[in-house]
Scaffold this motif. Structure first.
Motif, mmCIF file in Angstrom:
data_model
loop_
_atom_site.group_PDB
_atom_site.id
_atom_site.type_symbol
_atom_site.label_atom_id
_atom_site.label_comp_id
_atom_site.label_asym_id
_atom_site.label_seq_id
_atom_site.Cartn_x
_atom_site.Cartn_y
_atom_site.Cartn_z
ATOM 1 N N GLU A 39 0.706 -0.705 0.169
ATOM 2 C CA GLU A 39 -0.079 -0.174 0.154
ATOM 3 C C GLU A 39 1.020 1.419 -0.255
ATOM 4 O OE1 GLU A 39 -3.928 0.791 0.768
ATOM 5 O OE2 GLU A 39 -3.392 -0.802 -1.185
ATOM 6 N N TYR A 40 2.045 1.578 1.161
ATOM 7 C CA TYR A 40 2.691 2.307 0.645
ATOM 8 C C TYR A 40 4.294 2.136 0.713
ATOM 9 C CZ TYR A 40 -1.423 3.353 3.661
ATOM 10 O OH TYR A 40 -3.146 3.150 3.558
ATOM 11 N N GLY A 41 4.939 1.019 1.211
ATOM 12 C CA GLY A 41 6.043 1.073 1.291
ATOM 13 C C GLY A 41 7.151 1.085 0.069
ATOM 14 N N LEU A 42 6.801 0.658 -1.503
ATOM 15 C CA LEU A 42 7.091 0.840 -1.604
ATOM 16 C C LEU A 42 7.613 1.895 -3.129
ATOM 17 C CD1 LEU A 42 6.396 -2.798 -3.693
ATOM 18 C CD2 LEU A 42 9.229 -1.952 -3.024
ATOM 19 N N LEU A 43 5.590 2.341 -2.892
ATOM 20 C CA LEU A 43 5.779 3.426 -3.478
ATOM 21 C C LEU A 43 6.577 4.789 -2.803
ATOM 22 C CD1 LEU A 43 4.345 5.888 -5.138
ATOM 23 C CD2 LEU A 43 2.530 6.341 -3.464
ATOM 24 N N LEU A 44 6.721 4.614 -1.479
ATOM 25 C CA LEU A 44 7.825 5.417 -0.672
ATOM 26 C C LEU A 44 9.067 5.214 -1.109
ATOM 27 C CD1 LEU A 44 8.146 7.621 1.554
ATOM 28 C CD2 LEU A 44 8.125 5.467 3.141
ATOM 29 N N ALA A 45 9.317 3.932 -0.762
ATOM 30 C CA ALA A 45 10.494 3.653 -1.582
ATOM 31 C C ALA A 45 11.309 4.662 -2.795
ATOM 32 C CB ALA A 45 11.227 2.046 -2.080
ATOM 33 N N ILE A 46 10.212 4.374 -3.652
ATOM 34 C CA ILE A 46 10.682 4.754 -5.379
ATOM 35 C C ILE A 46 10.680 6.400 -5.328
ATOM 36 C CG2 ILE A 46 9.949 5.544 -7.715
ATOM 37 C CD1 ILE A 46 8.520 2.614 -7.028
ATOM 38 N N VAL A 47 9.437 6.576 -4.228
ATOM 39 C CA VAL A 47 10.191 8.327 -3.963
ATOM 40 C C VAL A 47 11.422 8.771 -3.187
ATOM 41 C CG1 VAL A 47 9.593 10.738 -2.765
ATOM 42 C CG2 VAL A 47 7.519 8.703 -3.465
ATOM 43 N N LEU A 48 11.885 7.941 -2.585
ATOM 44 C CA LEU A 48 12.748 8.292 -1.781
ATOM 45 C C LEU A 48 14.009 7.960 -2.786
ATOM 46 C CD1 LEU A 48 12.724 6.400 1.592
ATOM 47 C CD2 LEU A 48 12.618 8.911 1.437
ATOM 48 N N LEU A 49 13.844 7.137 -3.815
ATOM 49 C CA LEU A 49 15.085 7.156 -5.149
ATOM 50 C C LEU A 49 14.906 8.165 -5.935
ATOM 51 C CD1 LEU A 49 14.902 3.418 -6.219
ATOM 52 C CD2 LEU A 49 16.491 3.930 -5.140
ATOM 53 N N VAL A 50 13.440 8.878 -6.311
ATOM 54 C CA VAL A 50 13.899 9.961 -7.129
ATOM 55 C C VAL A 50 14.771 10.988 -6.022
ATOM 56 C CG1 VAL A 50 12.564 11.701 -8.162
ATOM 57 C CG2 VAL A 50 11.517 9.363 -8.263
ATOM 58 N N LEU A 51 14.357 10.936 -4.765
ATOM 59 C CA LEU A 51 14.902 11.950 -3.992
ATOM 60 C C LEU A 51 16.686 12.085 -3.641
ATOM 61 C CD1 LEU A 51 12.370 12.354 -1.473
ATOM 62 C CD2 LEU A 51 12.675 13.772 -3.022
ATOM 63 N N TRP A 52 16.796 10.976 -3.931
ATOM 64 C CA TRP A 52 18.252 10.299 -3.185
ATOM 65 C C TRP A 52 18.699 10.979 -4.997
ATOM 66 C CZ3 TRP A 52 20.719 4.457 -2.520
ATOM 67 C CH2 TRP A 52 21.754 4.732 -2.236
#
Length: 238
Positions: A39-52
């Motif tokens: 629900e949330y984890g993978l979407l958050l992980a991809i957002v963090l990858l974009v920020l990284w």
């Protein structure tokens, strides 16, 4: 199982039961983890990858930083556009959620009463992953793996058919790639203007990072070359 009998020879439904059956055999705590990740984890992980990736691009301060940041800005925008495109698709197809038509599924998330095709989650994560891949292949490959895993989890959770996920992957990829040239043509001038700004230029290139990795706090294209030219003239005069 009655659900298996109802699936007949439909490979989409058969695969749904095979993948969702893993949730029945897993311990409850593992299903709760998968529910959060899906629900949330993978979407958050991809957002963090974009920020990284953005942080890495601005710190390097290369000459193409503006175009790289423009590509990174396009990743979430592509996801948003893809979801908007999906609204009429879902309304036209009107495919019910799998647990409404098939018995015996282990549904990990309650309250999913909207239409099933195309999966919004799969569309969003794949659009962002493809957009990130356009900007940076290393980060993009990681995001693509996470997106595929996210699609698997949506079926594992019993809220989507496999074809819902595949359709979301196709929609997200199509929007991110087909509209990328137009998006880059519009976004790159904006990021270049931001880069030249003494106030917000750090969003594109870190302060003190000129084309050669050094320079004044305000990043102004050509400033270093003018300084270098002046230094050369002084050396010749000496």
């Amino acid at each position: 199982m009655a659900g298996l009998a109802e699936s007949g020879s439909n490979p989409d439904v058969d695969l749904l039961y095979d993948i969702n059956g893993l949730a029945k055999d897993a311990p409850p705590w593992f299903d709760r983890v998968m529910e959060f990740v899906g629900e949330y984890g993978l979407l958050l992980a991809i957002v963090l990858l974009v920020l990284w990736c953005w942080w890495s691009v601005r710190r390097r301060g290369e000459e193409d930083a503006a175009s790289s940041v423009a590509a990174l800005v396009w990743a979430p925008l592509a996801a948003g556009i893809a979801v908007l495109v999906n609204v009429p698709i879902r309304g036209f197809v009107e495919r019910p959620r799998p647990f409404l038509d098939h018995q015996g599924l282990e549904v990990l998330v309650a309250g999913k009463n909207d239409y099933s095709f195309v999966s919004d989650h799969a569309t969003i994560v794949m659009a962002m992953a493809v957009g990130l891949f356009v900007a940076n292949r290393k980060f993009g490959l990681v995001a693509l793996v996470l997106a595929v895993f996210g699609g698997f989890i949506r079926v594992y959770m019993g809220v989507h058919y496999p074809t819902d996920v595949v359709g979301g992957f196709a929609l997200g990829t199509a929007v991110a790639l087909l509209l990328s040239p137009v998006a880059m043509a519009l976004l790159t001038p904006v990021t270049r203007a931001v880069e030249r700004s003494p106030r917000v230029g750090w969003l594109v290139r870190a302060r003190g990072r000129g084309a050669g990795g050094d320079g004044a706090d305000a990043v102004v294209p050509g400033a270093r070359s003018e300084q270098a030219a002046g230094a050369s003239e002084r050396d010749l005069a000496a």
